[in-house]
Design a protein around this motif. Structure first.
Motif, PDB file in Angstrom:
ATOM      1  N   TYR A  60       0.831  -1.192   0.000  1.00  0.00           N
ATOM      2  CA  TYR A  60       0.000   0.000   0.000  1.00  0.00           C
ATOM      3  C   TYR A  60       0.874   1.253   0.000  1.00  0.00           C
ATOM      4  O   TYR A  60       1.934   1.282   0.627  1.00  0.00           O
ATOM      5  CB  TYR A  60      -0.902   0.045   1.235  1.00  0.00           C
ATOM      6  CG  TYR A  60      -1.977  -1.012   1.268  1.00  0.00           C
ATOM      7  CD1 TYR A  60      -1.763  -2.230   1.896  1.00  0.00           C
ATOM      8  CD2 TYR A  60      -3.208  -0.788   0.668  1.00  0.00           C
ATOM      9  CE1 TYR A  60      -2.741  -3.203   1.928  1.00  0.00           C
ATOM     10  CE2 TYR A  60      -4.206  -1.754   0.701  1.00  0.00           C
ATOM     11  CZ  TYR A  60      -3.958  -2.958   1.327  1.00  0.00           C
ATOM     12  OH  TYR A  60      -4.941  -3.916   1.361  1.00  0.00           O
ATOM     13  N   ALA A  61       0.374   2.305  -0.630  1.00  0.00           N
ATOM     14  CA  ALA A  61       1.002   3.603  -0.481  1.00  0.00           C
ATOM     15  C   ALA A  61       0.750   4.109   0.935  1.00  0.00           C
ATOM     16  O   ALA A  61      -0.305   3.838   1.522  1.00  0.00           O
ATOM     17  CB  ALA A  61       0.423   4.580  -1.501  1.00  0.00           C
ATOM     18  N   ASP A  62       1.711   4.857   1.482  1.00  0.00           N
ATOM     19  CA  ASP A  62       1.561   5.364   2.852  1.00  0.00           C
ATOM     20  C   ASP A  62       0.302   6.210   3.006  1.00  0.00           C
ATOM     21  O   ASP A  62      -0.319   6.218   4.073  1.00  0.00           O
ATOM     22  CB  ASP A  62       2.787   6.191   3.231  1.00  0.00           C
ATOM     23  CG  ASP A  62       4.024   5.337   3.453  1.00  0.00           C
ATOM     24  OD1 ASP A  62       5.134   5.895   3.435  1.00  0.00           O
ATOM     25  OD2 ASP A  62       3.883   4.106   3.632  1.00  0.00           O
ATOM     26  N   SER A  63      -0.068   6.913   1.953  1.00  0.00           N
ATOM     27  CA  SER A  63      -1.203   7.835   2.036  1.00  0.00           C
ATOM     28  C   SER A  63      -2.545   7.130   2.219  1.00  0.00           C
ATOM     29  O   SER A  63      -3.523   7.772   2.602  1.00  0.00           O
ATOM     30  CB  SER A  63      -1.253   8.705   0.776  1.00  0.00           C
ATOM     31  OG  SER A  63      -1.377   7.900  -0.388  1.00  0.00           O
ATOM     32  N   VAL A  64      -2.601   5.820   1.950  1.00  0.00           N
ATOM     33  CA  VAL A  64      -3.884   5.108   2.050  1.00  0.00           C
ATOM     34  C   VAL A  64      -3.860   3.979   3.072  1.00  0.00           C
ATOM     35  O   VAL A  64      -4.889   3.340   3.305  1.00  0.00           O
ATOM     36  CB  VAL A  64      -4.317   4.552   0.679  1.00  0.00           C
ATOM     37  CG1 VAL A  64      -4.346   5.661  -0.372  1.00  0.00           C
ATOM     38  CG2 VAL A  64      -3.439   3.400   0.223  1.00  0.00           C
ATOM     39  N   LYS A  65      -2.715   3.717   3.682  1.00  0.00           N
ATOM     40  CA  LYS A  65      -2.634   2.647   4.666  1.00  0.00           C
ATOM     41  C   LYS A  65      -3.627   2.864   5.790  1.00  0.00           C
ATOM     42  O   LYS A  65      -3.759   3.961   6.316  1.00  0.00           O
ATOM     43  CB  LYS A  65      -1.215   2.558   5.241  1.00  0.00           C
ATOM     44  CG  LYS A  65      -0.224   1.857   4.337  1.00  0.00           C
ATOM     45  CD  LYS A  65       1.161   1.798   4.983  1.00  0.00           C
ATOM     46  CE  LYS A  65       2.158   1.143   4.048  1.00  0.00           C
ATOM     47  NZ  LYS A  65       3.532   1.152   4.619  1.00  0.00           N
ATOM     48  N   GLY A  66      -4.324   1.794   6.146  1.00  0.00           N
ATOM     49  CA  GLY A  66      -5.318   1.874   7.201  1.00  0.00           C
ATOM     50  C   GLY A  66      -6.685   2.342   6.730  1.00  0.00           C
ATOM     51  O   GLY A  66      -7.661   2.254   7.478  1.00  0.00           O
ATOM     52  N   ARG A  67      -6.768   2.843   5.500  1.00  0.00           N
ATOM     53  CA  ARG A  67      -8.051   3.313   4.972  1.00  0.00           C
ATOM     54  C   ARG A  67      -8.518   2.494   3.773  1.00  0.00           C
ATOM     55  O   ARG A  67      -9.716   2.275   3.615  1.00  0.00           O
ATOM     56  CB  ARG A  67      -7.940   4.787   4.539  1.00  0.00           C
ATOM     57  CG  ARG A  67      -7.567   5.737   5.646  1.00  0.00           C
ATOM     58  CD  ARG A  67      -7.700   7.180   5.205  1.00  0.00           C
ATOM     59  NE  ARG A  67      -6.802   7.514   4.087  1.00  0.00           N
ATOM     60  CZ  ARG A  67      -7.220   8.009   2.929  1.00  0.00           C
ATOM     61  NH1 ARG A  67      -8.502   8.218   2.707  1.00  0.00           N
ATOM     62  NH2 ARG A  67      -6.337   8.313   1.982  1.00  0.00           N
ATOM     63  N   PHE A  68      -7.587   2.054   2.947  1.00  0.00           N
ATOM     64  CA  PHE A  68      -7.919   1.285   1.742  1.00  0.00           C
ATOM     65  C   PHE A  68      -7.507  -0.174   1.942  1.00  0.00           C
ATOM     66  O   PHE A  68      -6.501  -0.463   2.574  1.00  0.00           O
ATOM     67  CB  PHE A  68      -7.186   1.826   0.529  1.00  0.00           C
ATOM     68  CG  PHE A  68      -7.634   3.185   0.044  1.00  0.00           C
ATOM     69  CD1 PHE A  68      -8.494   3.977   0.796  1.00  0.00           C
ATOM     70  CD2 PHE A  68      -7.194   3.680  -1.172  1.00  0.00           C
ATOM     71  CE1 PHE A  68      -8.895   5.224   0.345  1.00  0.00           C
ATOM     72  CE2 PHE A  68      -7.585   4.920  -1.642  1.00  0.00           C
ATOM     73  CZ  PHE A  68      -8.437   5.691  -0.867  1.00  0.00           C
ATOM     74  N   THR A  69      -8.292  -1.068   1.349  1.00  0.00           N
ATOM     75  CA  THR A  69      -7.973  -2.491   1.384  1.00  0.00           C
ATOM     76  C   THR A  69      -8.140  -3.074  -0.008  1.00  0.00           C
ATOM     77  O   THR A  69      -9.213  -2.928  -0.610  1.00  0.00           O
ATOM     78  CB  THR A  69      -8.883  -3.244   2.366  1.00  0.00           C
ATOM     79  OG1 THR A  69      -8.753  -2.676   3.676  1.00  0.00           O
ATOM     80  CG2 THR A  69      -8.503  -4.717   2.422  1.00  0.00           C
ATOM     81  N   ILE A  70      -7.102  -3.737  -0.487  1.00  0.00           N
ATOM     82  CA  ILE A  70      -7.168  -4.411  -1.776  1.00  0.00           C
ATOM     83  C   ILE A  70      -7.381  -5.892  -1.518  1.00  0.00           C
ATOM     84  O   ILE A  70      -6.818  -6.471  -0.587  1.00  0.00           O
ATOM     85  CB  ILE A  70      -5.891  -4.149  -2.611  1.00  0.00           C
ATOM     86  CG1 ILE A  70      -6.051  -4.663  -4.036  1.00  0.00           C
ATOM     87  CG2 ILE A  70      -4.660  -4.742  -1.946  1.00  0.00           C
ATOM     88  CD1 ILE A  70      -4.917  -4.230  -4.966  1.00  0.00           C
ATOM     89  N   SER A  71      -8.212  -6.520  -2.349  1.00  0.00           N
ATOM     90  CA  SER A  71      -8.473  -7.952  -2.209  1.00  0.00           C
ATOM     91  C   SER A  71      -8.723  -8.545  -3.592  1.00  0.00           C
ATOM     92  O   SER A  71      -8.895  -7.809  -4.565  1.00  0.00           O
ATOM     93  CB  SER A  71      -9.677  -8.200  -1.292  1.00  0.00           C
ATOM     94  OG  SER A  71     -10.845  -7.612  -1.841  1.00  0.00           O
ATOM     95  N   ARG A  72      -8.735  -9.873  -3.646  1.00  0.00           N
ATOM     96  CA  ARG A  72      -8.930 -10.529  -4.945  1.00  0.00           C
ATOM     97  C   ARG A  72      -9.882 -11.690  -4.809  1.00  0.00           C
ATOM     98  O   ARG A  72     -10.026 -12.291  -3.748  1.00  0.00           O
ATOM     99  CB  ARG A  72      -7.580 -11.038  -5.487  1.00  0.00           C
ATOM    100  CG  ARG A  72      -7.119 -12.360  -4.864  1.00  0.00           C
ATOM    101  CD  ARG A  72      -5.648 -12.519  -4.877  1.00  0.00           C
ATOM    102  NE  ARG A  72      -5.193 -13.868  -4.559  1.00  0.00           N
ATOM    103  CZ  ARG A  72      -5.219 -14.426  -3.347  1.00  0.00           C
ATOM    104  NH1 ARG A  72      -5.729 -13.769  -2.321  1.00  0.00           N
ATOM    105  NH2 ARG A  72      -4.743 -15.647  -3.162  1.00  0.00           N
ATOM    106  N   ASP A  73     -10.550 -12.004  -5.912  1.00  0.00           N
ATOM    107  CA  ASP A  73     -11.377 -13.206  -6.030  1.00  0.00           C
ATOM    108  C   ASP A  73     -10.931 -13.874  -7.321  1.00  0.00           C
ATOM    109  O   ASP A  73     -11.377 -13.496  -8.410  1.00  0.00           O
ATOM    110  CB  ASP A  73     -12.855 -12.829  -6.064  1.00  0.00           C
ATOM    111  CG  ASP A  73     -13.761 -14.047  -6.095  1.00  0.00           C
ATOM    112  OD1 ASP A  73     -13.306 -15.144  -6.534  1.00  0.00           O
ATOM    113  OD2 ASP A  73     -14.926 -13.926  -5.705  1.00  0.00           O
ATOM    114  N   ASN A  74     -10.010 -14.816  -7.210  1.00  0.00           N
ATOM    115  CA  ASN A  74      -9.440 -15.439  -8.398  1.00  0.00           C
ATOM    116  C   ASN A  74     -10.481 -16.213  -9.207  1.00  0.00           C
ATOM    117  O   ASN A  74     -10.364 -16.324 -10.428  1.00  0.00           O
ATOM    118  CB  ASN A  74      -8.277 -16.349  -8.028  1.00  0.00           C
ATOM    119  CG  ASN A  74      -7.038 -15.577  -7.622  1.00  0.00           C
ATOM    120  OD1 ASN A  74      -6.917 -14.385  -7.902  1.00  0.00           O
ATOM    121  ND2 ASN A  74      -6.114 -16.245  -6.952  1.00  0.00           N
ATOM    122  N   ALA A  75     -11.492 -16.734  -8.545  1.00  0.00           N
ATOM    123  CA  ALA A  75     -12.533 -17.471  -9.266  1.00  0.00           C
ATOM    124  C   ALA A  75     -13.304 -16.550 -10.212  1.00  0.00           C
ATOM    125  O   ALA A  75     -13.793 -16.985 -11.256  1.00  0.00           O
ATOM    126  CB  ALA A  75     -13.488 -18.123  -8.274  1.00  0.00           C
TER     127      ALA A  75
END
Length: 123
Positions: A60-75
């Motif tokens: 994560y970029a420092d500016s978004v840590k704790g506020r943004f979450t990235i996730s994936r659904d490979n299916a």
């Protein structure tokens, strides 16, 4: 070839939330990582978050840590960016992109790009 399509942008008040989606199609089996980037008017494109397709490792970029979450659904060949506690300075066009070889937040490493989705944070 890989095609990426973003969705989920829009307008939100400061402190609000949005979830962006990035759907991949084509030769998506070859992808190593997906990243989210943003570009505000008059500014350079910057990396926000990225995720490795195989094990879900993230940066994560420092500016978004704790506020943004990235996730994936490979299916579903889809990557998400959950954005909470949004600020006016988060206003930008958000792009997802695919890297074939590494996990990083450097835009120059990414080969395939989506068309972008506008996120506006204001009163």
């Amino acid at each position: 070839q890989v095609q990426l399509v973003e969705s989920g942008g829009g307008w939100v008040q400061p402190g609000g939330s949005l979830r962006l989606s990035c759907a991949a199609s084509g030769s998506s089996m070859d992808l190593y990582a997906i990243g989210w980037f943003r570009q505000a008017p008059g500014k350079e494109r910057e990396g926000v978050a990225c995720i490795k397709k195989s094990d879900g490792m993230t940066y994560y970029a420092d500016s978004v840590k704790g506020r943004f979450t990235i996730s994936r659904d490979n299916a579903k060949n889809t990557v998400y960016l959950q954005m909470n506690a949004l600020k006016p300075e988060d206003t930008a066009v958000y792009y997802c992109a695919a890297d074939l070889f590494r996990l990083s937040l450097a835009p120059e490493n990414y080969v395939y790009w989506g068309q972008g989705t506008q996120v506006t944070v204001s009163l």
